[in-house]
Scaffold this motif. Structure first.
Motif, PDB file in Angstrom:
ATOM      1  N   LEU A  13      -6.107  -2.146   3.091  1.00 38.25           N
ATOM      2  CA  LEU A  13      -5.898  -0.958   2.252  1.00 38.25           C
ATOM      3  C   LEU A  13      -5.591  -1.359   0.814  1.00 38.25           C
ATOM      4  O   LEU A  13      -6.012  -0.694  -0.138  1.00 38.25           O
ATOM      5  CB  LEU A  13      -4.753  -0.115   2.822  1.00 38.25           C
ATOM      6  CG  LEU A  13      -4.918   0.319   4.274  1.00 38.25           C
ATOM      7  CD1 LEU A  13      -3.741   1.170   4.716  1.00 38.25           C
ATOM      8  CD2 LEU A  13      -6.216   1.097   4.457  1.00 38.25           C
ATOM      9  N   ARG A  16      -8.847   4.203  10.729  1.00 38.18           N
ATOM     10  CA  ARG A  16      -8.743   4.903  11.998  1.00 38.18           C
ATOM     11  C   ARG A  16      -8.566   6.403  11.804  1.00 38.18           C
ATOM     12  O   ARG A  16      -8.961   7.191  12.610  1.00 38.18           O
ATOM     13  CB  ARG A  16      -7.568   4.324  12.803  1.00 38.18           C
ATOM     14  CG  ARG A  16      -7.892   2.956  13.382  1.00 38.18           C
ATOM     15  CD  ARG A  16      -9.007   3.140  14.344  1.00 38.18           C
ATOM     16  NE  ARG A  16      -9.330   1.910  15.057  1.00 38.18           N
ATOM     17  CZ  ARG A  16     -10.183   1.886  16.052  1.00 38.18           C
ATOM     18  NH1 ARG A  16     -10.774   2.987  16.444  1.00 38.18           N
ATOM     19  NH2 ARG A  16     -10.464   0.756  16.652  1.00 38.18           N
ATOM     20  N   PRO A  34      -2.562  -3.356   6.342  1.00 40.12           N
ATOM     21  CA  PRO A  34      -2.114  -3.006   4.985  1.00 40.12           C
ATOM     22  C   PRO A  34      -2.851  -3.828   3.934  1.00 40.12           C
ATOM     23  O   PRO A  34      -3.130  -3.325   2.841  1.00 40.12           O
ATOM     24  CB  PRO A  34      -0.627  -3.345   5.024  1.00 40.12           C
ATOM     25  CG  PRO A  34      -0.238  -3.173   6.444  1.00 40.12           C
ATOM     26  CD  PRO A  34      -1.433  -3.602   7.245  1.00 40.12           C
ATOM     27  N   LEU A  88     -20.318   4.073   9.798  1.00 33.25           N
ATOM     28  CA  LEU A  88     -21.006   3.360   8.723  1.00 33.25           C
ATOM     29  C   LEU A  88     -22.512   3.645   8.746  1.00 33.25           C
ATOM     30  O   LEU A  88     -23.178   3.535   7.726  1.00 33.25           O
ATOM     31  CB  LEU A  88     -20.749   1.849   8.825  1.00 33.25           C
ATOM     32  CG  LEU A  88     -19.280   1.441   8.719  1.00 33.25           C
ATOM     33  CD1 LEU A  88     -19.120  -0.067   8.813  1.00 33.25           C
ATOM     34  CD2 LEU A  88     -18.654   1.942   7.425  1.00 33.25           C
ATOM     35  N   TYR A 121     -15.420  -3.874   6.537  1.00 32.59           N
ATOM     36  CA  TYR A 121     -15.874  -4.024   7.930  1.00 32.59           C
ATOM     37  C   TYR A 121     -15.971  -5.482   8.364  1.00 32.59           C
ATOM     38  O   TYR A 121     -15.536  -5.846   9.454  1.00 32.59           O
ATOM     39  CB  TYR A 121     -17.226  -3.320   8.130  1.00 32.59           C
ATOM     40  CG  TYR A 121     -17.735  -3.444   9.537  1.00 32.59           C
ATOM     41  CD1 TYR A 121     -17.165  -2.689  10.560  1.00 32.59           C
ATOM     42  CD2 TYR A 121     -18.732  -4.352   9.874  1.00 32.59           C
ATOM     43  CE1 TYR A 121     -17.592  -2.815  11.862  1.00 32.59           C
ATOM     44  CE2 TYR A 121     -19.164  -4.483  11.181  1.00 32.59           C
ATOM     45  CZ  TYR A 121     -18.587  -3.717  12.167  1.00 32.59           C
ATOM     46  OH  TYR A 121     -19.015  -3.864  13.460  1.00 32.59           O
ATOM     47  N   TRP A 135     -11.385  -4.477  17.105  1.00 34.42           N
ATOM     48  CA  TRP A 135     -11.384  -3.022  17.298  1.00 34.42           C
ATOM     49  C   TRP A 135     -11.432  -2.276  15.971  1.00 34.42           C
ATOM     50  O   TRP A 135     -11.055  -1.121  15.882  1.00 34.42           O
ATOM     51  CB  TRP A 135     -10.161  -2.598  18.125  1.00 34.42           C
ATOM     52  CG  TRP A 135     -10.072  -3.358  19.396  1.00 34.42           C
ATOM     53  CD1 TRP A 135      -9.167  -4.330  19.707  1.00 34.42           C
ATOM     54  CD2 TRP A 135     -10.944  -3.270  20.525  1.00 34.42           C
ATOM     55  NE1 TRP A 135      -9.416  -4.842  20.949  1.00 34.42           N
ATOM     56  CE2 TRP A 135     -10.502  -4.220  21.491  1.00 34.42           C
ATOM     57  CE3 TRP A 135     -12.074  -2.487  20.824  1.00 34.42           C
ATOM     58  CZ2 TRP A 135     -11.143  -4.400  22.709  1.00 34.42           C
ATOM     59  CZ3 TRP A 135     -12.699  -2.672  22.047  1.00 34.42           C
ATOM     60  CH2 TRP A 135     -12.233  -3.616  22.966  1.00 34.42           C
ATOM     61  N   SER A 136     -11.862  -2.977  14.925  1.00 29.96           N
ATOM     62  CA  SER A 136     -12.038  -2.350  13.608  1.00 29.96           C
ATOM     63  C   SER A 136     -10.768  -1.697  13.090  1.00 29.96           C
ATOM     64  O   SER A 136     -10.803  -0.645  12.475  1.00 29.96           O
ATOM     65  CB  SER A 136     -13.175  -1.316  13.644  1.00 29.96           C
ATOM     66  OG  SER A 136     -14.351  -1.919  14.068  1.00 29.96           O
ATOM     67  N   ARG A 137      -9.632  -2.305  13.374  1.00 31.30           N
ATOM     68  CA  ARG A 137      -8.375  -1.744  12.896  1.00 31.30           C
ATOM     69  C   ARG A 137      -8.041  -2.342  11.533  1.00 31.30           C
ATOM     70  O   ARG A 137      -8.074  -3.557  11.359  1.00 31.30           O
ATOM     71  CB  ARG A 137      -7.251  -2.041  13.898  1.00 31.30           C
ATOM     72  CG  ARG A 137      -5.987  -1.276  13.638  1.00 31.30           C
ATOM     73  CD  ARG A 137      -5.058  -1.378  14.827  1.00 31.30           C
ATOM     74  NE  ARG A 137      -5.513  -0.551  15.939  1.00 31.30           N
ATOM     75  CZ  ARG A 137      -5.301   0.760  16.027  1.00 31.30           C
ATOM     76  NH1 ARG A 137      -4.667   1.383  15.057  1.00 31.30           N
ATOM     77  NH2 ARG A 137      -5.715   1.452  17.053  1.00 31.30           N
ATOM     78  N   SER A 138      -7.739  -1.476  10.576  1.00 33.69           N
ATOM     79  CA  SER A 138      -7.450  -1.986   9.229  1.00 33.69           C
ATOM     80  C   SER A 138      -5.976  -2.341   9.109  1.00 33.69           C
ATOM     81  O   SER A 138      -5.114  -1.743   9.758  1.00 33.69           O
ATOM     82  CB  SER A 138      -7.823  -0.940   8.190  1.00 33.69           C
ATOM     83  OG  SER A 138      -7.145   0.257   8.459  1.00 33.69           O
ATOM     84  N   LEU A 175     -12.608  -6.940   9.378  1.00 30.09           N
ATOM     85  CA  LEU A 175     -11.783  -6.296  10.404  1.00 30.09           C
ATOM     86  C   LEU A 175     -11.864  -7.038  11.725  1.00 30.09           C
ATOM     87  O   LEU A 175     -12.812  -7.769  11.994  1.00 30.09           O
ATOM     88  CB  LEU A 175     -12.230  -4.845  10.617  1.00 30.09           C
ATOM     89  CG  LEU A 175     -12.136  -3.938   9.393  1.00 30.09           C
ATOM     90  CD1 LEU A 175     -12.651  -2.552   9.724  1.00 30.09           C
ATOM     91  CD2 LEU A 175     -10.706  -3.866   8.896  1.00 30.09           C
ATOM     92  N   LEU A 223     -13.479   1.814   2.158  1.00 29.31           N
ATOM     93  CA  LEU A 223     -12.902   0.999   3.233  1.00 29.31           C
ATOM     94  C   LEU A 223     -13.983   0.404   4.130  1.00 29.31           C
ATOM     95  O   LEU A 223     -13.777  -0.615   4.792  1.00 29.31           O
ATOM     96  CB  LEU A 223     -11.961   1.892   4.052  1.00 29.31           C
ATOM     97  CG  LEU A 223     -10.706   1.312   4.663  1.00 29.31           C
ATOM     98  CD1 LEU A 223     -10.081   0.256   3.787  1.00 29.31           C
ATOM     99  CD2 LEU A 223      -9.724   2.439   4.910  1.00 29.31           C
ATOM    100  N   GLY A 224     -15.165   1.047   4.156  1.00 27.96           N
ATOM    101  CA  GLY A 224     -16.295   0.499   4.906  1.00 27.96           C
ATOM    102  C   GLY A 224     -16.635  -0.911   4.450  1.00 27.96           C
ATOM    103  O   GLY A 224     -17.147  -1.714   5.228  1.00 27.96           O
ATOM    104  N   PRO A 268       0.835  -1.204   0.000  1.00 26.86           N
ATOM    105  CA  PRO A 268       0.000   0.000   0.000  1.00 26.86           C
ATOM    106  C   PRO A 268       0.870   1.253   0.000  1.00 26.86           C
ATOM    107  O   PRO A 268       1.926   1.278   0.613  1.00 26.86           O
ATOM    108  CB  PRO A 268      -0.790  -0.121   1.314  1.00 26.86           C
ATOM    109  CG  PRO A 268       0.023  -1.022   2.170  1.00 26.86           C
ATOM    110  CD  PRO A 268       0.741  -1.952   1.253  1.00 26.86           C
TER     111      PRO A 268
END
Lengths: 372, 264
Positions: free
Chosen positions: B120, A12, B117, A254, B106, B112-115, B109, B102-103, A4
């Motif tokens: 992305l 975040r 690499p 969302l 979901y 804690w909803s951390r994305s 993930l 990026l939603g 990326p």
């Protein structure tokens, strides 16, 4: 696949349009302003005690570190410290509650006072005081005697949560929340609860002035005569609401494109609504049960912050914890500097500020609202 | 025979009021298939898609996702297996397009909803596929209607779901982007995905779909290859319109039927 790029977006920290201020920078500005106002609030008052050194020594003594100040000065420092601590918690709780509600309902006009949650908490607190404060026998509860702030808060929370659910259920048709209905239901609930409150107060006023005074406090928000117990209570309630934030922040982002859309992306929308509404009710109930109804903090603060940092809840909701106290304590300090502690309570101040702000918001969104 | 990841059996749904939007529909969506769902306005096409992806709960019948009842699958897992592209959004959030896409991650993930690499990277590829890579930094409120539809497709691609249910993706696109979206959907199907697309464009359906399902008044009235469906005996009882019929060379050789609404 290629790695990326450094400009890749992050969940975040969303890539915001350039005109927006970075949340970290805004947090620093708000934190600094809040620190100044906290110090000012400790200095300003009817009694002359503005020497920071002495105030610091008084605060240390309050924590059991060092000798207390002479005479009434120690009491004054402690009184002001409790007042500031309570105001910080109340402001943060109200702003956070508003931020959560605006996220759940996807609308800037939602706030605990407008949709009736604050009024519900107020009614709960009043009934709590009545039942636990000597009127228990009237309701057949002989065992429940003595005034307990914790039980009053619990009553406020139960009522706030019930109202939150009632309003949400009434405004939901076919799984969708209708914002106009939400606001109209809020009006109806506020009017009904207002009537009930007046009835309760009138009944109490007839017999006992002391009790009536305690009840009146819940209707006109005040920060006077608060005890350490009050400060602790609001902070405990606030901590409970804050604990929920990691579970709802991204989910509420969302929600912004509609509840059904969020559901399609895998969000357990019922769970998120339950958590966010509970947290909002808990925060509002904690604030109302220690300081009474202070309107519009929950409306103004998240709205202004969203204009500055954008709609991402991960930035917005924590910033509410700084913005809320800043507004409440700032207005309170201003009042005391300008009017020298005249009988203009924070609840009244906020209504005077917030009412016109709400009207301004309606005027700005007039085109959008007319299409409802 | 290819696997059938998404099956709807005797599906029914009613909105408040006397009408049944969907009334006893059976639909199987196989791997590698692009099925077009056509039918007049109010036939229940969008409702059928929403039933198949769990946005609506059927009042009768059931949906099986990989052999399991859809209602028993948690929302995150469901979103990893079936993606829905809505016709429009309830509201347009003021977020950057890339953040919005990026939603779609979901369901993938962590707690804690951390994305990561990888998330992305998936988003970047999805945006390139849907031809919206250049919009990444733009606010969603400042994209055109056509761009928004492609952004919605990109977000669904980011879900990396086996089944893709697309509700009228080309209603506000120019012809070039209409073809681009359908080419993309066909390519995804050729790559093994199961794609169902609701459309009013019978000719796009003819060119790209392996199967066309005709819905009228909540029921399936015909289903088959474009050659079997795009005929006067099938279409005119449903649409009540007069069409002109013809044939043109299609993708990958062979001819495909086309129909032209023509009065007089």
């Amino acid at each position: 696949m290629s790695p990326p790029s450094s400009r890749a977006p992050s969940l975040r920290a969303p890539s915001a349009p350039p005109r927006r201020l970075a949340p970290g920078r805004l947090a620093a500005v708000l934190g600094l302003a809040l620190a100044v106002i906290v110090v000012g609030s400790l200095q300003v008052g009817t009694s002359d005690l503005s020497d920071l050194g002495r105030i610091g020594r008084g605060l240390l003594a309050m924590l059991g570190l060092g000798e207390p100040l002479a005479g009434a000065e120690q009491t004054i420092v402690e009184w002001r410290a409790v007042r500031v601590l309570t105001a910080l918690g109340v402001g943060a709780a109200l702003a956070l509650s508003g931020g959560l509600l605006q996220g759940v309902f996807q609308n800037d006009l939602a706030s605990p006072s407008i949709i009736g949650i604050s009024a519900g908490a107020s009614l709960g607190a009043s009934l709590g005081i009545l039942i636990l404060g000597g009127y228990a026998t009237v309701f057949g509860l002989d065992a429940a005697t003595g005034f307990s702030p914790l039980l009053v808060t619990a009553c406020a929370f139960v009522f706030a949560l019930s109202i939150a659910w009632l309003v949400t259920a009434l405004a939901t048709t076919g799984g969708r929340i209708s914002v106009p209905t939400l606001l109209l239901v809020g009006i109806a609930v506020n009017a009904t609860v207002g009537g009930l409150l007046a009835a309760v107060h009138w009944l109490a006023l007839r017999d006992e002035l002391e009790l009536a005074r305690a009840l009146i406090t819940w209707t006109f928000g005040t920060l006077d005569d608060r005890t350490v117990q009050h400060a602790v209570l609001v902070w405990v309630g606030l901590a409970g609401a804050i604990a929920v934030l990691p579970l709802v922040c991204f989910e509420l982002d969302l929600f912004a494109s509609g509840e059904e859309d969020a559901h399609g992306l895998g969000v357990d929308t019922r769970r998120v609504k339950f958590l966010a509404l509970s947290a909002a009710s808990l925060a509002a109930a904690a604030a109302v049960s220690v300081a009474g109804q202070i309107a519009f903090v929950g409306l103004i603060v998240p709205h202004l912050l969203r204009l500055i940092v954008g709609p991402a809840h991960r930035a917005l909701l924590p910033l509410c914890l700084l913005g809320g106290p800043l507004l409440l304590l700032g207005a309170d300090l201003l009042r005391r500097v300008v009017w020298g502690g005249a009988e203009l309570q924070p609840g009244v101040m906020m209504s005077l500020l917030g009412g016109p702000f709400f009207l301004l918001l309606l005027l700005r969104n007039r085109a959008g609202i007319q299409s409802w | 025979m290819s696997a059938v990841p998404l099956i709807g059996r005797s599906l029914a749904h009613e909105y408040p009021g006397p009408l049944r939007a969907v009334d006893g529909v059976d639909l199987e969506l196989a791997e590698g298939e692009l099925a077009a769902v056509i039918g007049p306005n109010g036939a229940g096409k969008s409702t059928l898609l929403k039933l198949l992806c769990g946005l609506l709960t059927p009042s009768g019948g059931e949906v099986l996702l990989d052999g399991r009842a859809l209602g028993k699958i948690g929302p995150r897992e469901r979103a990893r297996r079936v993606a829905f592209v809505p016709q429009a959004l309830g509201a347009l959030p003021e977020v950057a397009v890339a953040h919005f896409v990026l939603g779609g991650r979901y369901g993938h993930l962590g707690r804690w909803s951390r994305s990561t690499p990888h998330d992305l990277d998936v988003v970047r590829v999805a945006m390139e596929q849907a031809d919206v890579a250049e919009l990444g930094e733009r606010s969603l409120t400042r994209v055109s209607g056509g761009q928004l539809q492609r952004v919605l497709v990109a977000r669904a691609l980011a879900q990396e779901a086996q089944s893709l249910l697309v509700d009228e993706p080309t209603s506000s696109l120019d012809p070039e982007h209409q073809l681009a979206i359908f080419t993309l959907l066909a390519r995804l199907a050729e790559g093994g995905r199961s794609v169902a697309v609701v459309t009013h464009d019978l000719n796009l359906a003819s060119q790209f779909a392996s199967r066309i399902v005709v819905l009228a008044a909540g029921r399936v009235v015909a289903a088959g290859t474009p050659d079997e469906v795009l005929r006067a005996e099938v279409l005119e009882p449903v649409y009540g319109a007069h069409f002109r019929y013809g044939r043109l060379p299609g993708r990958g050789g062979g001819e495909r039927p086309f129909v032209l609404p023509w009065s007089g």
